[in-house]
Motif scaffolding. Structure first.
Motif, PDB file in Angstrom:
ATOM      1  N   THR A   1     -16.010  24.215  62.906  1.00 40.56           N
ATOM      2  CA  THR A   1     -14.889  24.054  61.999  1.00 40.56           C
ATOM      3  C   THR A   1     -14.131  22.781  62.336  1.00 40.56           C
ATOM      4  O   THR A   1     -14.182  22.286  63.469  1.00 40.56           O
ATOM      5  CB  THR A   1     -13.932  25.256  62.086  1.00 40.56           C
TER       6      THR A   1
ATOM      7  N   ALA B   1     -25.871  25.054  56.355  1.00 47.13           N
ATOM      8  CA  ALA B   1     -24.633  24.286  56.244  1.00 47.13           C
ATOM      9  C   ALA B   1     -24.819  23.115  55.285  1.00 47.13           C
ATOM     10  O   ALA B   1     -23.938  22.810  54.463  1.00 47.13           O
ATOM     11  CB  ALA B   1     -24.190  23.791  57.616  1.00 47.13           C
TER      12      ALA B   1
ATOM     13  N   PRO C   1     -22.171  25.828  62.704  1.00 46.65           N
ATOM     14  CA  PRO C   1     -21.778  24.584  62.042  1.00 46.65           C
ATOM     15  C   PRO C   1     -20.432  24.067  62.516  1.00 46.65           C
ATOM     16  O   PRO C   1     -20.160  22.871  62.455  1.00 46.65           O
ATOM     17  CB  PRO C   1     -21.729  24.968  60.557  1.00 46.65           C
TER      18      PRO C   1
ATOM     19  N   GLN D   1     -23.061  22.102  51.495  1.00 43.86           N
ATOM     20  CA  GLN D   1     -22.518  20.801  51.085  1.00 43.86           C
ATOM     21  C   GLN D   1     -23.137  20.347  49.761  1.00 43.86           C
ATOM     22  O   GLN D   1     -22.452  19.800  48.896  1.00 43.86           O
ATOM     23  CB  GLN D   1     -22.785  19.756  52.174  1.00 43.86           C
TER      24      GLN D   1
ATOM     25  N   ASN E   1     -21.430  20.459  58.321  1.00 50.45           N
ATOM     26  CA  ASN E   1     -20.295  20.958  57.544  1.00 50.45           C
ATOM     27  C   ASN E   1     -19.614  19.862  56.739  1.00 50.45           C
ATOM     28  O   ASN E   1     -18.531  20.057  56.200  1.00 50.45           O
ATOM     29  CB  ASN E   1     -19.280  21.648  58.460  1.00 50.45           C
TER      30      ASN E   1
ATOM     31  N   SER F   1     -22.240  17.368  62.465  1.00 56.69           N
ATOM     32  CA  SER F   1     -23.410  18.241  62.546  1.00 56.69           C
ATOM     33  C   SER F   1     -23.736  18.505  63.999  1.00 56.69           C
ATOM     34  O   SER F   1     -23.393  17.723  64.893  1.00 56.69           O
ATOM     35  CB  SER F   1     -24.617  17.601  61.848  1.00 56.69           C
TER      36      SER F   1
END
Length: 417
Positions: free
Chosen positions: A211, A335, A209, A339, A190, A194
Motif C-alpha cells: 500500500t 495487481a 502488492p 491497474q 499497484n 512493484s
C-alpha cells in the motif's frame, strides 16, 4: 392616329410573346414547385437561396462525420468492454490457480488458456471499423498496430496520436484511441511500486502488492530518485530476522538501513522511519537467504501481464519454494491486471463522454438543418392555388391575343368591294 400594318403586327406579336413567356414561367414554377425559375427575376431571393443551400450542404457534411464518429466510437466502446471482460476472465483464472492444491495438469490447461487469451487480446487490439481503419493505431489507422513477434512478444507499431472528425465549424472529436495508452503503458504492481521475489527463493513466503501511505513521498523516493529496496531474511523459526538495504539500478548498499525480528504476516514500512511512504506485507515464512526487491512500478503491457501468467502456470513443480514463486508471480500479475482494468474503465468513460457529445451535436445539427430547410421552402416554394389561377388567366389571355391577331390579320378592303 393611324396604325400601320407593320406596327400592328409588331405590337400583336410582342403581346403574344410576352404572354407565352409568362405562361412558360408559370408552367416551370408548377413543374418544379419553385419560384426561382429565373434567378435574374428575383436576385435577392436567389442569393439567399444559394446561401441557405451552402449552409444545408455543410451541415450535411458535419452530420455524415457525426454518423461516422458515432459508429467508430460505438465499436470502440464495445471492443474495450470485450477487453475488460477478457481481463476479468484472466483475473478469475489467476485466482483459481493461486493455491497449493491445483494439479500440474490444471496449471498446464490454464497456461494454454492464457496463451489463447493473448491471441484474443491481439484480435481486439487490431479491431477495424467499417472503412478498414484500425481503431487503436493512433493516427496511423491504415496499418495494423499490434504484431506478435516470433518470441511471443507483442510490438506496437502505431503512434500516440488520434484522428479527428469535424462535427461543426469549430468542433472536432477524436475517434479511436492510441493502443499504447490502452494496452501498453499501464504501470505494473499497484501503480506506484512493484515487488519481485528473487528467483533463488526456497521458502514459502510471498510479498503482497503493498500500500502507498504517502503518495508524494513514494513518487519522489521511488520514481524520481529511483530508490530501490531489498528485504532479506536470515535465521529460522523464532530467531528469523530481516534487513533492508537501499540502492539504485539493482546495486544495494552493504549496510542495511533497517533490520529487526521477523514474524510471519508482518508488514515492513519503507523508507524506515516515522513517515514511511509505503508498506509491504510479507505472507508466509521465508527461508534464510530469501529476498524481495521493491522498486518504482514500470510500464507493463497487458500482453506482458497475460504472458507472465502463462509462464507462472507453466511451472508445474509442487515444491514449497516453487509454489511460493508461482504465487508471487500470480500476485504481481493480479495487481497489474487491476491497474489495466482501471485504465480501461477510464478509457471507457472517455469514449462514452465523446459519444454523448457526438449524439448531442447530431441532434443540434438535425434541428438546425430542419430550420434552414423550412426557411428555404418558405423562400422558394410556390403558392399552388395562386400560380394555377395566374396560369389559367395567362393561358386565356394568350388564346385571346392569338385569336384577335388571327382575325385582324384576315381583314382586307377587298372583302368589302
Amino acid at each position: 392616329m393611324r396604325i400601320s400594318t407593320s406596327q400592328f403586327y409588331a405590337a400583336s406579336l410582342t403581346g403574344i410573346l410576352n404572354q407565352q413567356n409568362t405562361l412558360g414561367t408559370l408552367s416551370q414554377q408548377l413543374s418544379t414547385g419553385s419560384t426561382l425559375v429565373n434567378p435574374s427575376d428575383q436576385p435577392v431571393a436567389a442569393a439567399q437561396n444559394v446561401a441557405l443551400t451552402g449552409q444545408i450542404n455543410r451541415l450535411a457534411g458535419y452530420t455524415q462525420n457525426g454518423q461516422n464518429a458515432q459508429n467508430s466510437l460505438q465499436l470502440e466502446s464495445a471492443t474495450v468492454q470485450s477487453v475488460t471482460t477478457l481481463v476479468s476472465q484472466a483475473r478469475q483464472l489467476a485466482v483459481q490457480m493461486n493455491n497449493g492444491t491445483v494439479s500440474s495438469q490444471d496449471l498446464q490447461n490454464a497456461a494454454a488458456t492464457m496463451q489463447g487469451y493473448v491471441q484474443q487480446l491481439a484480435q481486439y487490439a487490431n479491431t477495424q471499423d467499417g472503412q478498414g481503419n484500425y481503431l487503436f493505431a493512433g493516427s496511423k489507422s491504415g496499418a495494423q498496430p499490434f504484431v506478435i513477434q516470433a518470441d511471443g512478444s507483442v510490438q506496437y507499431q502505431g503512434d500516440g496520436g488520434q484522428n479527428q472528425l469535424a462535427l461543426g465549424p469549430n468542433l472536432n472529436t477524436a475517434i479511436g484511441d492510441p493502443g499504447n495508452a490502452l494496452f501498453m503503458n499501464a504501470r505494473a504492481g499497484n501503480g506506484t511500486f512493484s515487488v519481485n521475489a528473487a528467483s533463488s527463493n526456497t521458502g514459502g513466503a510471498t510479498a503482497g502488492p503493498g500500500t502507498v501511505n504517502n503518495t508524494a513521498l513514494a513518487q519522489q523516493t521511488l520514481q524520481v530518485d529511483g530508490t530501490q529496496y531489498q528485504i532479506s531474511f536470515s535465521g529460522s523459526g523464532g530467531s528469523m530476522t530481516y534487513s533492508v538495504a537501499s540502492g539504485t539500478g539493482g546495486a544495494f548498499s552493504a549496510s542495511p538501513v533497517a533490520s529487526g525480528s521477523f514474524t510471519a504476516g508482518m508488514s515492513i514500512s519503507l523508507p524506515p522511519g516515522s513517515n514511511p511512504a509505503i508498506t509491504v506485507p510479507i505472507v508466509g515464512t521465508p527461508s534464510s537467504g530469501d529476498s524481495f526487491t521493491i522498486g518504482a512500478a514500470a510500464p507493463q503491457s497487458l500482453f506482458q501481464t497475460f504472458q507472465s501468467l502463462a509462464q507462472a502456470f507453466s511451472a508445474s513443480a509442487q515444491a514449497s519454494g516453487a509454489n511460493a514463486l508461482r504465487a508471487q508471480s500470480i500476485s504481481n500479475a493480479l495487481a497489474s491486471l487491476d491497474q489495466n482494468q482501471t485504465n480501461l474503465l477510464s478509457a471507457q468513460a472517455s469514449i462514452g463522454s465523446r459519444l454523448q457529445q457526438v449524439q448531442a451535436v447530431q441532434t443540434q445539427n438535425s434541428s438546425l438543418t430542419l430550420q434552414l430547410q423550412t426557411q428555404q421552402t418558405q423562400l422558394t416554394s410556390i403558392n399552388y392555388p395562386q400560380v394555377i389561377t395566374e396560369y389559367q388567366s395567362s393561358l386565356t389571355a394568350l388564346q385571346a391575343a392569338q385569336k384577335a391577331f388571327t382575325q385582324v390579320q384576315g381583314l382586307s378592303l377587298f372583302q368589302y368591294l
